[in-house]
Enzyme design. Structure first.
Site, PDB file in Angstrom:
ATOM      1  N   LYS A  10       0.859  -1.191   0.000  1.00 15.63           N
ATOM      2  CA  LYS A  10       0.000   0.000   0.000  1.00 15.63           C
ATOM      3  C   LYS A  10       0.888   1.232   0.000  1.00 15.63           C
ATOM      4  O   LYS A  10       2.067   1.190   0.375  1.00 15.63           O
ATOM      5  CB  LYS A  10      -0.933   0.021   1.208  1.00 15.63           C
ATOM      6  CG  LYS A  10      -0.242   0.029   2.589  1.00 15.63           C
ATOM      7  CD  LYS A  10       0.214   1.397   3.070  1.00 15.63           C
ATOM      8  CE  LYS A  10       0.947   1.323   4.404  1.00 15.63           C
ATOM      9  NZ  LYS A  10       1.677   2.559   4.745  1.00 15.63           N
ATOM     10  N   ASP A 143      -1.677  -1.337  10.345  1.00 15.52           N
ATOM     11  CA  ASP A 143      -1.997  -1.387   8.911  1.00 15.52           C
ATOM     12  C   ASP A 143      -2.670  -2.688   8.486  1.00 15.52           C
ATOM     13  O   ASP A 143      -3.190  -2.784   7.374  1.00 15.52           O
ATOM     14  CB  ASP A 143      -0.725  -1.221   8.063  1.00 15.52           C
ATOM     15  CG  ASP A 143      -0.125   0.170   8.164  1.00 15.52           C
ATOM     16  OD1 ASP A 143      -0.847   1.098   8.574  1.00 15.52           O
ATOM     17  OD2 ASP A 143       1.060   0.330   7.831  1.00 15.52           O
TER      18      ASP A 143
END
EC number: 2.7.1.148
Length: 268
Positions: A10, A143
């Site tokens: 990401k 995350d």
């Protein structure tokens, strides 16, 4: 039984720190998945005993995949799930072709953990809903829930573990990543170097902004509050950043940068 799946990194389109609460910082961020050549490949199969293979840079107990598996087993025990299901998790051989770097702001360890939790839920038909998976993921790392969600673009709030899908045209195939060689950014060290100048009150406005608009109207320092402290803690990173064009942006606490692929800049 053998299952193999790919997981991707990401980037943080923006990361704005709101305030510190206890030892951690409350923040808002937009995370986007980047599907390109940079990916990890994870294979899971039955084995006589548990085995975890991969080019990891930490002890087993600190490995995000190992942690995710232990937390998942404890959660299933608390739900009083079938003993045979939990026992089957003790006899998995997990092998990772590790390409996504850690300490780069790309979710290196969280990517694997989130992907593993998502796929184990399907492989073993655990029937955990998204909120239950998020409960497990938030204990692994901030995350992790983004990767559990399988969203292509999402807003992250609280400490980064509260995830909400953001509806927009995906950028997953439009972004490219640059990871400087031999520069590893400790998230803890970067946050410790962060010095807030003013309180941030525009959270709602930022969370509504399309990612492409953010990239086209703001510079990397404005988008990511962790850029300056990362540069303060790494002179080599500062040297590299000073040579990058304005089209490059900073992900997470670093050290990776990303940009819109040049050939597609004018496509919208």
């Amino acid at each position: 039984m053998t299952h193999a799946f790919e997981v991707y990194p990401k980037v943080n389109i923006f990361l704005k720190i709101l305030y510190k609460e206890g030892a951690y910082h409350k923040l808002i961020s937009r995370m986007c998945l980047v599907k390109g050549q940079l990916k990890d490949i994870i294979s899971v199969k039955n084995a006589p005993s548990f085995c975890l293979k991969g080019n990891f840079d930490c002890p087993l107990e600190e490995n995000s995949l190992f942690k995710a598996l232990q937390i998942l087993k404890n959660f299933l025990k608390s739900k009083k799930l079938s003993h045979s299901v939990i026992k089957s998790l003790d006899t998995l051989a997990i092998e990772v072709e590790k390409n996504i770097p850690t300490q780069a702001g790309l979710g290196g360890g969280s990517t694997d953990a989130g992907g593993l939790l998502y796929h184990l839920n399907q492989i073993f038909d655990l029937r955990l809903n998204l909120e239950e998976l998020y409960t497990i993921g938030s204990l692994v790392g901030a995350d992790t829930n983004f990767f559990i969600s399988q969203y292509k673009s999402a807003n992250a709030t609280s400490y980064g573990e509260v995830i909400e899908n953001f509806e927009e045209k995906p950028l997953e195939n439009r972004l490219e990543i640059y990871v400087p060689d031999n520069i590893f950014c400790s998230t803890k060290a970067v946050y410790q170097a962060y010095k807030p100048k003013t309180c941030f009150y525009q959270a709602k406005e930022w969370l509504k902004k399309p990612s492409l608009e953010c990239l086209k109207t703001c510079d990397r320092s404005e988008l990511n509050d962790l850029l300056k402290p990362a540069l303060l803690t790494h002179q080599a990173l500062k040297d590299i950043e000073s040579q990058l064009g304005k089209e490059w942006f900073f992900s997470g606490s670093g050290s990776a940068f990303f940009r819109l692929k040049p050939t597609q800049k004018g496509s919208e």
